[in-house]
Structures are given as C-alpha cells and as structure tokens.
Design a protein around this motif. Structure first.
Motif, short mmCIF file in Angstrom:
data_model
loop_
_atom_site.label_atom_id
_atom_site.label_comp_id
_atom_site.label_asym_id
_atom_site.label_seq_id
_atom_site.Cartn_x
_atom_site.Cartn_y
_atom_site.Cartn_z
N LYS A 120 36.39 109.91 -0.61
CA LYS A 120 36.69 109.23 0.89
C LYS A 120 36.33 107.82 0.83
CE LYS A 120 35.71 113.17 3.99
NZ LYS A 120 35.65 114.38 2.75
N ILE A 121 35.25 107.51 -0.11
CA ILE A 121 34.91 106.18 -0.29
C ILE A 121 36.08 105.48 -1.07
CG2 ILE A 121 33.12 104.73 -1.41
CD1 ILE A 121 31.18 106.88 -1.15
N GLU A 122 36.68 105.89 -2.03
CA GLU A 122 37.62 105.47 -2.74
C GLU A 122 38.80 104.90 -1.95
OE1 GLU A 122 36.35 106.99 -7.17
OE2 GLU A 122 37.87 107.85 -6.04
N ARG A 123 39.25 105.94 -1.00
CA ARG A 123 40.50 105.63 -0.18
C ARG A 123 40.31 104.58 0.77
NH1 ARG A 123 44.37 107.08 -3.42
NH2 ARG A 123 45.59 106.89 -1.69
N ALA A 124 38.75 104.58 1.48
CA ALA A 124 38.61 103.59 2.42
C ALA A 124 38.62 102.41 1.64
CB ALA A 124 37.40 103.85 3.14
N ALA A 125 37.89 102.00 0.55
CA ALA A 125 37.97 100.83 -0.34
C ALA A 125 39.35 100.50 -0.72
CB ALA A 125 36.94 101.22 -1.53
N ALA A 152 36.45 90.11 0.77
CA ALA A 152 36.14 89.68 2.34
C ALA A 152 35.30 91.22 2.55
CB ALA A 152 37.44 89.69 3.07
N ALA A 153 35.87 92.48 2.01
CA ALA A 153 35.29 93.55 2.52
C ALA A 153 33.91 94.00 2.16
CB ALA A 153 36.07 94.68 1.70
N THR A 154 33.26 94.52 2.63
CA THR A 154 31.68 94.88 2.68
C THR A 154 31.22 96.36 2.20
OG1 THR A 154 31.08 95.11 4.88
CG2 THR A 154 31.16 92.95 4.18
N THR A 155 30.18 96.68 1.64
CA THR A 155 30.18 97.90 1.56
C THR A 155 29.90 98.70 2.88
OG1 THR A 155 27.75 97.43 1.23
CG2 THR A 155 28.79 97.79 -0.60
N ARG A 156 29.29 98.27 3.82
CA ARG A 156 29.11 98.64 5.17
C ARG A 156 30.45 99.05 5.86
NH1 ARG A 156 25.09 99.19 8.64
NH2 ARG A 156 23.72 97.81 7.67
N GLU A 157 31.37 98.19 6.00
CA GLU A 157 32.91 98.41 6.28
C GLU A 157 33.46 99.67 5.41
OE1 GLU A 157 35.00 94.48 7.83
OE2 GLU A 157 34.40 94.44 5.58
N ILE A 158 33.50 99.59 4.04
CA ILE A 158 33.80 100.62 3.41
C ILE A 158 33.19 101.91 3.81
CG2 ILE A 158 34.17 101.61 1.16
CD1 ILE A 158 33.98 98.56 -0.06
N ALA A 159 31.76 101.95 3.92
CA ALA A 159 31.13 103.13 4.32
C ALA A 159 31.53 103.54 5.69
CB ALA A 159 29.82 103.00 4.20
N ASP A 160 31.76 102.77 6.74
CA ASP A 160 32.08 103.00 7.98
C ASP A 160 33.34 103.73 8.21
OD1 ASP A 160 29.72 102.34 9.10
OD2 ASP A 160 30.46 100.45 9.88
N LYS A 161 34.42 103.15 7.20
CA LYS A 161 35.91 103.37 7.25
C LYS A 161 35.92 104.99 6.63
CE LYS A 161 40.55 101.82 6.65
NZ LYS A 161 40.58 101.40 7.90
N VAL A 220 31.01 107.72 6.12
CA VAL A 220 29.77 108.06 5.35
C VAL A 220 28.66 106.85 5.47
CG1 VAL A 220 31.01 109.35 3.51
CG2 VAL A 220 30.53 106.89 3.01
N SER A 221 27.49 107.47 4.92
CA SER A 221 26.45 106.29 5.00
C SER A 221 26.58 105.13 3.93
CB SER A 221 25.03 106.91 4.73
OG SER A 221 25.08 107.58 3.78
N GLU A 222 26.05 104.26 3.99
CA GLU A 222 26.19 103.09 3.10
C GLU A 222 25.39 103.62 1.82
OE1 GLU A 222 25.78 98.30 2.90
OE2 GLU A 222 25.07 99.25 4.62
#
Length: 204
Positions: free
Chosen positions: A25-30, A41-50, A53-55
């Motif tokens: 899920k993290i990889e697809r969102a990233a 531009a992308a942040t770990t928080r954005e990736i986790a939210d998308k 999951v939690s950061e």
C-alpha cells in the motif's frame, strides 16, 4: 471562594490502526505521488496518508522516502537487466532475439505501468549516481552489441552509441505513452518497435 474551572478532557491525537500488508500500500501510494508531484515534493506523511497507514508504518519498512524511491526504481532496473540478459544471450537469429527482447520489454511495461513509468522518468535522477555495473541493462546491451559486431552479424561501430540508439527506440515510445501520446498497451506496438531496433543495429 473562586470557582474551579471545569476540567476539559485532553483529546488524544487520532492513531491509525495497524494495517496488514502495509508495504505494498505504501509503495503504490508513493509511486503515484512520486510521478505526479516528484520525489522531492512528496513527504512521508503524504505517502502514509494516501496509503491509509501511519507514518510509523512507512518507517518500519524504509528509512525514508529516498530509500523507498530508490528501492522502487531498482526493482524495475534489475528486472530489466535480467530480462535482457536472458533473452539476448539465448539461441536464435538476431531478428528473433530482438523481437523477443522488445516483446518482453513491452510486456514488463504493461504488467505494471505505474512502476514502469516511475523507472523511466527517474533514470536521470538515479543512474548518474549508480556505479557502472556489468549487470545493468545498458552494460548488458552494449556487451551483446559488441559481440554481434565482432562476429560480423552487424556492422562495426561504437557499441555504446548503438546501444543508446537501440534502447532509445523503445524508451522514447514508453515516454510517449506516459505523456498520453501513444494509445493502447505498449505491447501492441512491439512489432514496429522491433523493426526500428533492427534498423538501428544494421545501420552503418
């Protein structure tokens, strides 16, 4: 006597429940964020939210977004190297090998075009910092082309230049598909792309 102010319950920050199979899920969102916004531009928080999951879940699998991005890039890069080595080093005529290699490349792109797209648009970011290896896709292509020149199958020339030209045929087609300038799955264009690669290899 002064009145005591009523005690207000402190609201705890919302915590996302632990998610099963968080890594894919993290990889697809990233991938989506990296392609549409860029890695910087992308942040770990954005990736986790998308990903929903939690950061902290992201950090359980990766040290950060840079390690995640490099991992996604190398997954396709190494697979391309293995594919080219197997197909181009096998038996068959030059035409058969080229057709098989182009077909495999296009099928890899169509299998997961999001991952393939990230690899293609990230080449300029990661390859300059990657040590030249004997098992990377470009080195494999150059080595095979050099062998074809040595045994007289194709005209003599600069293997590095010819490899760049041959790879450019399929890579530019992939880029045009990313930019919605090429319709349908890449595999439907494989025969034409193979003819283009052959023309490059046979040119003086």
């Amino acid at each position: 006597m002064a009145k005591t102010a009523p005690t207000v319950a402190r609201k705890e920050p919302d915590k996302k429940p632990r998610v099963r199979n968080a890594k894919p899920k993290i990889e697809r969102a990233a991938l989506k964020l990296f392609i549409h916004e860029g890695v910087d531009a992308a942040t770990t928080r954005e990736i986790a939210d998308k990903a929903g999951v939690s950061e902290g879940a992201l950090y359980r699998h990766y040290k950060g977004k840079d390690e995640l991005a490099l991992s996604l890039f190398m997954a396709t890069h190494n697979r391309l190297a293995m594919m080219l080595s197997e197909v181009l080093s096998g038996n068959g005529t030059l035409e058969q090998k080229v057709k098989a290699a182009v077909k495999a490349y296009c099928e890899l792109a169509d299998e997961d075009f999001l991952l393939f797209s990230f690899h293609l648009v990230s080449l300029n970011r990661y390859l300059p910092y990657d040590k030249r290896r004997e098992d990377d896709p470009v080195s494999i292509t150059e080595r095979i082309i050099s062998g074809l020149m040595d045994d007289g199958t194709i005209p003599k020339g600069d293997p590095a230049l010819k490899a760049a030209m041959a790879l450019g045929v399929v890579m530019q087609a992939g880029l045009n598909k990313i930019y919605n300038r090429l319709p349908g799955p890449l595999s439907q264009h494989a025969p034409a792309l193979a003819r283009g690669v052959l023309a490059v290899l046979k040119s003086n």
